[in-house]
Enzyme design. Structure first.
Site, short mmCIF file in Angstrom:
data_model
loop_
_atom_site.label_atom_id
_atom_site.label_comp_id
_atom_site.label_asym_id
_atom_site.label_seq_id
_atom_site.Cartn_x
_atom_site.Cartn_y
_atom_site.Cartn_z
N LYS A 40 7.54 -12.28 28.26
CA LYS A 40 8.23 -11.17 27.56
C LYS A 40 7.38 -11.08 26.29
CE LYS A 40 12.86 -12.09 28.80
NZ LYS A 40 14.15 -12.54 28.48
N GLN A 47 17.44 -15.39 23.91
CA GLN A 47 17.13 -15.76 25.26
C GLN A 47 18.32 -16.73 25.61
OE1 GLN A 47 14.59 -15.19 27.46
NE2 GLN A 47 15.94 -16.04 28.98
N ASP A 81 19.04 -6.31 25.59
CA ASP A 81 19.69 -6.42 26.77
C ASP A 81 20.79 -5.59 27.34
OD1 ASP A 81 18.24 -8.83 27.56
OD2 ASP A 81 19.36 -10.15 26.21
#
Length: 295
Positions: free
Chosen positions: A54, A98, A121
């Site tokens: 990422k 995460q 997200d």
């Protein structure tokens, strides 16, 4: 011999990232540098790989990334305090924590602590509710990437019958909502569905997100269906580990018109749409004239 088209997620992700890079350059011309804060708690090896990928993609498209690495014994209050600081930092547009998190930390509390317009997200309840209501919110990356692949393969999805196999909060439910927005008729299959294969055979579009290796074979599929396989399952084959999807790829090839492989299908799209969400978050936070479309 199969004539099925193999949908290349790497190529599609590259197109999305090219557009994101142009949008980042446009923002920088306005003295706005999109920034993504990535928080990693603990030493999960897979999480370290995901975070590294990422951060690398962010660098490639010109998004500034800020990493926060916390030890596995971090208390929930410490993580929530960090999120509060990032929420208030006007130079941070997106926040990604995460998953999975260590057992002492409640993931739901962490998700709700992130400001909705920084929740890249797309898991915050305001974004989930906004998605169902058709509002311009940050939507989950994997389902958004799947919808992009479908629109690239089929064009207008209006009137198509889409079956989503799996009802998770991360993929199945938001995928169904996005397909409804695209004017599909949607059936959501799950472990309690009666005669799931027969229901699936009615579908023009199948999105498999159930987490069971190669569960769906040609007998589940209507001739000419388009299949998006979200599953990533590690199985042992002839003494070696390999990745397979929720669809029996080789078996399905003779039945479908297009299908995503595993790996190389949906996976690259998830990170591409994370970058896209970071740019969308910047547009949500600043009074700018032209916000990019969700997908």
């Amino acid at each position: 011999m199969s004539t099925a088209k193999i949908i290349d997620g790497k190529q599609a992700a590259a197109r999305v990232l090219d557009k994101v890079k142009r949008e980042v350059d446009e923002l920088k011309a306005l003295d706005i540098e999109p920034a993504l804060a990535v928080v990693l708690v603990g030493d999960d090896p897979a999480s370290h790989v995901y975070v590294r990928n990422k951060v690398q993609r962010a660098r490639e498209v010109g998004i500034r990334s800020v990493e926060h690495r916390l030890p596995a014994n971090t208390e929930q209050t410490t993580l929530l305090n960090l999120i509060d600081t990032l929420n208030q930092d006007v130079k941070i547009n997106g926040i990604l924590v995460q998953m999975p998190l260590p057992l002492q930390i409640d993931e739901a509390s962490v998700i709700q602590a992130i400001r909705a317009d920084k929740d890249v997200d797309g898991f915050h309840r305001e974004n989930v509710g906004g998605l169902v209501l058709g509002q311009p919110v940050l939507t989950p990356c994997t389902p958004s990437g799947c919808l992009y692949l479908l629109e690239q393969a089929l064009g207008d999805l209006s009137g198509k019958h889409a079956v989503v196999v799996g009802r998770s909060n991360i993929v199945g439910k938001p995928m169904a909502a996005l397909l409804l927005q695209a004017h599909c008729s949607v059936t959501l299959l799950h472990s309690r569905s009666v005669d799931a294969p027969a229901l699936c055979r009615q579908a023009d579009i199948v999105v498999a997100a159930v987490g069971r290796p190669e569960m769906i074979d040609a007998s589940w599929l209507k001739p000419g269906a388009v299949v998006i396989d979200v599953g990533i399952n590690r199985v042992e084959h002839e003494g070696r580990n390999r990745l397979v999807g929720d669809v029996d790829f080789d078996n399905a090839l003779s039945q479908v018109s297009a299908i995503t492989p595993v790996p190389g299908g949906v996976g690259p799209m998830t990170i591409a749409f994370l970058m896209k969400n970071t740019v969308r978050a910047a547009y949500l936070q600043y009074p700018l004239p032209a916000q990019p479309a969700a997908h």
